[in-house]
Design an enzyme around this catalytic site. Structure first.
Site, PDB file in Angstrom:
ATOM      1  N   ALA A 233       0.919  -1.220   0.159  1.00  0.00           N
ATOM      2  CA  ALA A 233      -0.073   0.017   0.092  1.00  0.00           C
ATOM      3  C   ALA A 233       0.773   1.441   0.055  1.00  0.00           C
ATOM      4  O   ALA A 233       0.506   2.291  -0.686  1.00  0.00           O
ATOM      5  CB  ALA A 233      -0.845  -0.042   1.150  1.00  0.00           C
TER       6      ALA A 233
ATOM      7  N   CYS B 289      -0.002  -7.439  -7.332  1.00  0.00           N
ATOM      8  CA  CYS B 289      -0.207  -7.267  -5.912  1.00  0.00           C
ATOM      9  C   CYS B 289      -0.666  -5.897  -5.293  1.00  0.00           C
ATOM     10  O   CYS B 289      -1.833  -5.804  -4.497  1.00  0.00           O
ATOM     11  CB  CYS B 289       1.260  -7.282  -5.023  1.00  0.00           C
TER      12      CYS B 289
END
Length: 482
Positions: free
Chosen positions: A222, A273
């Site tokens: 993230a 991802c």
């Protein structure tokens, strides 16, 4: 001899196990998968994935202490340590659709491990999974254990495709999460640590509790994606003001608190991802009553989608607001250089946007096969945010409007415009004068990766759009959105 079995022979399982076998000659490693073609490829001279340095590592160990097999149950039963590296895609239906991770393959693997095991095992999460997955896996193993002892560890991968072998040889850190509160958990952690310590400095091996290890992987991806979306948001402002995003990101990156990595503006991030893990993080936040945190991380993906749409809109509006029937040369299709992986590559959305405007695409990528490109462009994409807003292209349209070729010159010949969508090194050194001479005029270059020398191309005669760079005089007179 310690025996390791890895379930899943994909981008993570294959390279990781190959390096463990290479670095630990006394350890026997078996990589298993249900896919016969994939295992056949791992046992051939042409491996199923492209990764610099992987060929050499596999060939040195294969048949000695590294084996690839479809006999899953046999190798799981014989193993002391079982790594699970199966796919955990985003759910497309049911509870949590569009955000939550689909753990179907993981649960199936856990049940199979419990079913075939006749001795105690350490089960290692290698796939990226939601926080608390280990708890669910422990329950499945415990309730089906038949008295056998299982210990679950989290050992997330932090590989970057294109540099995976280098990353595995010299990792920033190896993270091992386990049940620190009991002796069995601590022993399991130490057993896995003893494998890695054979080549990784001890100070780089971090041991934590299970939940910290699971969350660390989601948080790391993230944060990386956030940096890309941050610089991409600034690239839009640079174009509006005349600033140069390369200069801005260089100045920002000189601050040691920030650093220069992941500050290259582009058409957007991709890969297996980033988006998946952020959506997973969003779902976990929502489930834990943290809507403000969830909305913060959603914005990272929204900026990524905005950047891809902005690129397509800039192209169409610059070409007299129509690209119907015009040939567009696409250079690069993988999500980044030095890999053949196309999962979530920005090229898919950009190409679909162009096809939706009835363009004719000629695509070249040095590693992505034609079959994969056609599959990616014709496969419906699940819309994570607004149902019905994602462009869907039929197989017929792809068949009629897309051609895949084997070199950049063929892709750009007679093209009205060129789009660079992957930063392959070869695109920096092409003979752009030759390419320009073989294009209708005006000849456009839309550089989504900032790889070309803008001044040089403008001198040749190209109208150049480069992400976040001062606009070509031609483009200043055109609307930013078609």
């Amino acid at each position: 001899m310690v025996k390791i079995c890895c379930i899943g022979a994909g981008y993570v399982g294959g390279p990781t196990m190959a390096v463990i076998a290479f670095k630990c000659p006394s350890v026997e490693v078996a990589v298993v998968d249900i896919s016969v073609p994939r295992i056949t490829a791992w046992n051939s001279d042409k491996l199923p994935i492209y990764e610099p340095g992987l060929d050499e590592v596999v060939k040195k160990c294969r048949g000695k202490n590294l084996f690839f097999s479809n006999e899953i149950e046999k190798h799981v039963a014989a193993a002391d340590i079982v790594f699970v590296s199966v796919n955990t895609p985003t759910k497309t239906s049911g509870l949590g659709a569009g955000k939550a991770a689909d753990l179907t393959y993981w649960e199936s693997a856990a049940r199979m491990i419990a079913d075939v095991s006749k001795s105690s095992k350490i089960v290692v999460e290698k796939s990226t999974v939601p926080v608390k997955t280990a708890e669910a896996i422990e329950k499945i193993l415990t309730h089906n254990s038949k008295g056998i002892e299982f210990h679950v560890l989290s050992n997330p991968e932090f590989l970057a495709e294109g540099t995976a072998i280098t990353d595995l040889f010299n990792p920033d850190r190896v993270l091992i999460g386990g049940r620190e509160e009991n002796a069995g958990g601590l022993k399991a952690i130490q057993t896995l640590k003893d494998i890695y310590v054979q080549w990784v400095p001890q100070e780089r091996i971090i041991c934590t509790n299970l939940w910290s290890a699971e969350l660390s992987k989601l948080a790391a991806n993230a944060f990386l994606a956030q940096r890309i979306s941050s610089v991409n948001s600034i690239s839009a402002l640079c174009e509006a003001t005349g600033a140069n995003v390369t200069q801005v990101s260089s100045a920002v990156g000189k601050d040691l608190r920030i650093g220069s990595k992941f500050l290259n503006a582009s058409v957007g991030f991709g890969g297996s991802c980033f988006q998946k893990d952020i959506l997973n993080l969003v779902y976990i936040c929502e489930c834990n009553g943290l809507p403000e945190v969830a909305n913060y991380w959603k914005q990272v993906i929204k900026i990524n989608d905005y950047q891809k749409n902005r690129f397509v809109n800039r192209l169409v509006s610059s070409m007299f607001n129509t690209i119907s029937g015009k040939k567009i040369g696409i250079l690069g299709f993988s999500f980044k250089k030095d890999t053949g992986d196309t999962r979530e590559t920005p090229a898919i959305d950009v190409c679909k946007g162009l096809l939706n405007d009835k363009a004719q695409l000629v695509i070249y990528d040095p590693q992505v096969p034609e079959t994969q490109i056609f599959k990616d462009l014709s496969t419906p994409k699940f819309d994570w945010d607004q149902l019905g807003s994602t462009i869907q292209i039929t197989e017929d349209v792809v068949a009629q409007s897309v051609k895949v070729v084997h070199n950049a010159y063929e892709a750009t010949k007679d093209a009205h415009a060129i789009c660079i969508l992957t930063e392959w090194d070869e695109f920096k050194s092409l003979d752009y004068q030759k390419i320009y001479n073989n294009m209708p005029k005006p000849a456009y270059m839309f550089d989504g990766r900032n790889v070309v020398d803008v001044a040089k191309l403008r001198q040749i005669g190209f109208i150049v759009y480069s992400i976040g760079k001062p606009l070509d005089p031609w483009l200043k007179d055109m609307p930013a959105i078609a």
